[in-house]
Design an enzyme around this catalytic site. Structure first.
Site, PDB file in Angstrom:
ATOM      1  N   THR A   1       8.248  -4.933   3.873  1.00  0.00           N
ATOM      2  CA  THR A   1       6.993  -5.864   3.599  1.00  0.00           C
ATOM      3  C   THR A   1       7.012  -7.175   3.874  1.00  0.00           C
ATOM      4  OG1 THR A   1       6.551  -4.188   1.804  1.00  0.00           O
ATOM      5  CG2 THR A   1       5.707  -6.641   1.534  1.00  0.00           C
TER       6      THR A   1
ATOM      7  N   ASP B   1       2.494  -3.309  -5.670  1.00  0.00           N
ATOM      8  CA  ASP B   1       2.364  -4.848  -6.273  1.00  0.00           C
ATOM      9  C   ASP B   1       1.795  -5.720  -5.220  1.00  0.00           C
ATOM     10  OD1 ASP B   1       4.587  -4.268  -4.865  1.00  0.00           O
ATOM     11  OD2 ASP B   1       5.299  -6.352  -5.337  1.00  0.00           O
TER      12      ASP B   1
HETATM   13  N1  ASP Z   1       6.470  -3.838  -2.896  1.00  0.00           N
HETATM   14  C1  ASP Z   1       5.956  -3.012  -1.776  1.00  0.00           C
HETATM   15  C2  ASP Z   1       5.411  -1.936  -2.535  1.00  0.00           C
HETATM   16  O1  ASP Z   1       5.735  -1.387  -3.413  1.00  0.00           O
HETATM   17  C3  ASP Z   1       6.985  -2.451  -1.052  1.00  0.00           C
HETATM   18  C4  ASP Z   1       8.015  -3.280  -0.368  1.00  0.00           C
HETATM   19  O2  ASP Z   1       7.915  -4.503  -0.795  1.00  0.00           O
HETATM   20  O3  ASP Z   1       9.000  -2.862   0.255  1.00  0.00           O
HETATM   21  O4  ASP Z   1       4.193  -1.541  -1.975  1.00  0.00           O
END
Ligand code: ASP
Length: 335
Positions: A204, A235
């Protein structure tokens, strides 16, 4: 003028103190003047697979992250806004197939992409977000349009894609997002019937910035979690969970297990701790990262209203970069 050694020593010690203050993320909330004119930090996901990257893969990621930091730094050095810096930095990362956002997004259980993004203006607390979009090249741009062109904060699914069409925001066919590594990760997860395959690099992306005008901004963009349920929203598009910015405190972007970040209102909690208790960014972030969240949950980047940068994570590593007007420039993948 002849410089005596004692003057030189004093000057050097002042310069060293200033440089270390920034490098350590020293964030003295009592300081009345900002130690730096502008500052920027980026992340490219926190996960456990960085040590499994080949040198070539690591260098390729570092190059993209480094370029992203430079893009944002250039905007800020020219006197541009933190919002522009955040948007342009994230767009560059979304365009790379190496990060889990835009082009390199992971696949959901149904084999498609659903992209989430958000952006927030620390000056006005204006914010915009999109969730579950499937045809947009740069979700961060669409999130910003939601902020500036609608009376809403969060648009989801088909309505968000339709809004993109109306806004003339660039859209792409599903094959644009298809990359072999993500497909392999997806096959593995499908075989194991579980969300995140063990060797999946998260990826991300997020960016936080302070501009010369003293304004903070934060943004985050993601494809979510590999093999997530169709319709699952993490999130990253939730203001207060994955993204938050408030000129009175800090700008924050997170990466990790989204459900935990939502549950603990992570990004907002960092800001609230600073506001309510006078904690520094470093201490507020440390408490959230290491006391509220559990080991392995993810990472956070933040910049406070003085320009102090903090990068923290409780996973084995986080892809990250930082720069500021004092000449600081760093990019790092992993621990
Ligand atoms: N936070 C992101 C989600 O849960 C995924 C990530 O940051 O790797 O969609």
């Amino acid at each position: 003028m002849k410089t005596t050694p004692i003057v030189l020593t004093v000057m050097l010690s002042i310069l060293t103190t200033m440089a270390l203050g920034v490098a350590n993320g020293a964030d003295d909330a009592q300081q009345s003047e900002r130690p730096v004119e502008w500052a920027i930090a980026v992340h490219g996901g926190a996960g456990g697979a960085a040590d499994r990257l080949t040198d070539q893969q690591r260098q390729a990621r570092e190059a993209v992250l480094g370029k992203a930091v430079r893009i944002g730094s250039d905007v800020l050095a020219r006197g541009g806004s933190s919002l522009d810096a955040v948007e342009q930095t994230i767009r560059h990362l979304e365009d790379s197939p190496l990060f889990n956002a835009g082009r390199g997004a992971v696949l959901n259980a149904a084999g498609g992409v659903e992209l989430d993004a958000s952006i927030m203006d620390g000056k006005t607390l204006a914010c915009g977000a999109v969730a579950g979009v499937t045809t947009v090249k740069n979700p961060i741009l669409l999130a910003r349009r939601v902020m500036t062109e609608t009376r809403h904060v969060l648009l989801g699914g088909e309505g968000a894609d339709e809004f993109a069409a109306r806004q003339g925001v660039e859209r792409v066919a599903p094959k644009y997002y298809f990359t072999q590594p993500r497909y392999q990760e997806w096959l593995k997860a499908r075989q194991q019937q579980q969300e995140e395959s063990a060797d999946s690099t998260k990826g991300t992306v997020g960016c936080v910035a302070l501009d010369k005008h003293g304004d903070l901004a934060a943004g985050t963009s993601t494809g979510g979690r590999n093999y997530k349920m169709f319709g699952r929203i993490g999130d990253s598009p939730i203001v207060g969970a994955g993204t938050y910015a408030d000129n009175r405190t800090c700008a924050v972007s997170g990466t990790g297990i989204g459900e935990e970040y939502i549950r603990h209102a992570v990004a907002y909690d960092v800001s609230a701790r600073m506001r309510y208790t006078g904690a520094t960014l470093k201490d507020a972030m440390h408490a959230v990262m290491h006391e509220t969240l559990r080991k392995g949950d993810g990472g956070l980047i933040g910049v406070d209203h003085h320009g102090a940068i903090v990068l923290d994570f409780n996973t084995p590593g986080m892809a990250r970069g930082a720069a500021d007007s004092s000449g600081r420039f760093e990019v790092r993948i992993g621990e």
